[in-house]
Design an enzyme around this catalytic site. Structure first.
Site, PDB file in Angstrom:
ATOM      1  N   CYS A   4      38.180  75.739  26.015  1.00 52.80           N
ATOM      2  CA  CYS A   4      39.438  74.851  26.414  1.00 52.80           C
ATOM      3  C   CYS A   4      39.824  74.426  25.102  1.00 52.80           C
ATOM      4  O   CYS A   4      39.175  73.823  24.197  1.00 52.80           O
ATOM      5  CB  CYS A   4      39.022  73.838  27.142  1.00 52.80           C
ATOM      6  SG  CYS A   4      40.389  72.479  27.191  1.00 52.80           S
ATOM      7  N   ASP A  30      52.133  67.144  18.917  1.00 53.52           N
ATOM      8  CA  ASP A  30      52.091  68.568  19.105  1.00 53.52           C
ATOM      9  C   ASP A  30      52.485  69.540  18.129  1.00 53.52           C
ATOM     10  O   ASP A  30      53.468  69.021  17.088  1.00 53.52           O
ATOM     11  CB  ASP A  30      53.319  68.554  20.431  1.00 53.52           C
ATOM     12  CG  ASP A  30      53.216  69.928  21.244  1.00 53.52           C
ATOM     13  OD1 ASP A  30      52.914  69.615  22.501  1.00 53.52           O
ATOM     14  OD2 ASP A  30      53.483  71.149  20.618  1.00 53.52           O
ATOM     15  N   HIS A  46      37.174  66.630  30.175  1.00 53.41           N
ATOM     16  CA  HIS A  46      37.971  67.693  30.880  1.00 53.41           C
ATOM     17  C   HIS A  46      38.382  67.606  32.114  1.00 53.41           C
ATOM     18  O   HIS A  46      37.614  67.490  33.005  1.00 53.41           O
ATOM     19  CB  HIS A  46      37.035  69.021  30.452  1.00 53.41           C
ATOM     20  CG  HIS A  46      38.002  70.281  30.832  1.00 53.41           C
ATOM     21  ND1 HIS A  46      38.844  70.907  30.013  1.00 53.41           N
ATOM     22  CD2 HIS A  46      38.247  70.815  32.203  1.00 53.41           C
ATOM     23  CE1 HIS A  46      39.548  71.825  30.551  1.00 53.41           C
ATOM     24  NE2 HIS A  46      39.035  71.731  31.936  1.00 53.41           N
ATOM     25  N   HIS A  99      47.013  66.747  30.036  1.00 48.53           N
ATOM     26  CA  HIS A  99      47.672  65.951  28.965  1.00 48.53           C
ATOM     27  C   HIS A  99      48.927  65.185  29.219  1.00 48.53           C
ATOM     28  O   HIS A  99      49.820  66.020  30.278  1.00 48.53           O
ATOM     29  CB  HIS A  99      47.854  67.140  27.608  1.00 48.53           C
ATOM     30  CG  HIS A  99      48.572  68.144  27.980  1.00 48.53           C
ATOM     31  ND1 HIS A  99      47.859  69.353  28.487  1.00 48.53           N
ATOM     32  CD2 HIS A  99      49.730  68.518  27.790  1.00 48.53           C
ATOM     33  CE1 HIS A  99      48.588  70.145  28.998  1.00 48.53           C
ATOM     34  NE2 HIS A  99      49.970  69.778  28.382  1.00 48.53           N
ATOM     35  N   HIS A 101      52.413  64.120  27.590  1.00 51.17           N
ATOM     36  CA  HIS A 101      53.486  64.350  26.449  1.00 51.17           C
ATOM     37  C   HIS A 101      54.283  62.959  26.301  1.00 51.17           C
ATOM     38  O   HIS A 101      54.742  62.567  27.328  1.00 51.17           O
ATOM     39  CB  HIS A 101      54.607  65.698  26.709  1.00 51.17           C
ATOM     40  CG  HIS A 101      54.104  66.909  27.083  1.00 51.17           C
ATOM     41  ND1 HIS A 101      54.155  67.996  25.904  1.00 51.17           N
ATOM     42  CD2 HIS A 101      53.549  67.581  28.045  1.00 51.17           C
ATOM     43  CE1 HIS A 101      53.545  68.935  26.309  1.00 51.17           C
ATOM     44  NE2 HIS A 101      53.219  68.781  27.533  1.00 51.17           N
TER      45      HIS A 101
HETATM   46  P1  5GP Z   1      51.974  72.160  28.374  1.00 52.95           P
HETATM   47  O1  5GP Z   1      52.934  73.478  28.362  1.00 52.95           O
HETATM   48  O2  5GP Z   1      50.585  72.915  29.148  1.00 52.95           O
HETATM   49  O3  5GP Z   1      52.599  70.977  29.186  1.00 52.95           O
HETATM   50  O4  5GP Z   1      51.789  71.578  27.003  1.00 52.95           O
HETATM   51  C1  5GP Z   1      50.752  72.206  26.110  1.00 52.95           C
HETATM   52  C2  5GP Z   1      51.486  71.582  24.565  1.00 52.95           C
HETATM   53  O5  5GP Z   1      50.471  71.833  23.808  1.00 52.95           O
HETATM   54  C3  5GP Z   1      52.679  72.332  24.266  1.00 52.95           C
HETATM   55  O6  5GP Z   1      53.724  71.401  24.039  1.00 52.95           O
HETATM   56  C4  5GP Z   1      52.050  73.063  23.051  1.00 52.95           C
HETATM   57  O7  5GP Z   1      53.109  72.971  21.761  1.00 52.95           O
HETATM   58  C5  5GP Z   1      50.854  72.443  22.359  1.00 52.95           C
HETATM   59  N1  5GP Z   1      50.148  73.061  21.788  1.00 52.95           N
HETATM   60  C6  5GP Z   1      49.621  74.227  22.044  1.00 52.95           C
HETATM   61  N2  5GP Z   1      48.737  74.450  21.255  1.00 52.95           N
HETATM   62  C7  5GP Z   1      48.409  73.528  20.311  1.00 52.95           C
HETATM   63  C8  5GP Z   1      47.500  73.346  19.056  1.00 52.95           C
HETATM   64  O8  5GP Z   1      46.731  74.174  18.607  1.00 52.95           O
HETATM   65  N3  5GP Z   1      47.650  72.229  18.366  1.00 52.95           N
HETATM   66  C9  5GP Z   1      48.674  71.373  18.865  1.00 52.95           C
HETATM   67  N4  5GP Z   1      48.564  70.221  18.349  1.00 52.95           N
HETATM   68  N5  5GP Z   1      49.527  71.274  20.094  1.00 52.95           N
HETATM   69  C10 5GP Z   1      49.204  72.517  20.755  1.00 52.95           C
HETATM   70 ZN    ZN Z   2      39.221  70.592  27.857  1.00 51.13          ZN
END
Ligand code: 5GP
Ligand code: ZN
Length: 113
Positions: A4, A30, A46, A99, A101
């Site tokens: 993960c 992010d 997790h 998570h 945002h």
């Molecule tokens: P989701 O699309 O699942 O709601 O949000 C996942 C978020 O994780 C996205 O906004 C994406 O930019 C962020 N993200 C993906 N990979 C990484 C990473 O390796 N490091 C950081 N800091 N953010 C990440």
């Molecule tokens: Zn996890």
């Protein structure tokens, strides 16, 4: 959860720009910010998504919502902020570790979808 991404970020296997950490939660910037301020707040345990919150694990979610105002203050989000969690394919969840945002630092759209 060895495979993960966010578990690896929490453990330090993958570097991140940390904003806040305590025994239960980890918050970091992010990598692809969608607002001037875009912080991700995750439980260290997790949990796959908001669809997997139960009576047994929901205390960490309450804790996250106590931490959010502290991060908002330290980030200078005096004029407000938005908190979003994406759950499942319709919401385009791309990382399957719960998570939240935290978005702000500018005027955002009045549309959320
Ligand atoms: P989701 O699309 O699942 O709601 O949000 C996942 C978020 O994780 C996205 O906004 C994406 O930019 C962020 N993200 C993906 N990979 C990484 C990473 O390796 N490091 C950081 N800091 N953010 C990440
Ligand atoms: Zn996890």
């Amino acid at each position: 959860m060895t495979d993960c991404l966010f578990c690896k970020i929490i453990s330090g296997q993958i570097p991140s720009n940390k904003v806040f950490e305590d025994e239960l939660v980890y918050a970091f910037r992010d990598i692809n910010p969608q607002a001037k301020t875009h912080v991700l707040i995750v439980p260290k345990a997790h949990i796959e998504s908001a669809a997997d919150i139960t009576a047994e694990n929901s205390a960490v979610v309450a804790h996250i919502f106590e931490v959010i105002p502290k991060i908002a203050e330290s980030e200078g989000l005096k004029n407000g902020f938005r908190v979003i969690t994406n759950s499942g394919p319709d919401a385009c969840q791309s990382v399957h570790h719960l998570h939240f945002h935290l978005l702000g630092g500018e005027q955002m759209s009045d549309k959320m979808a």
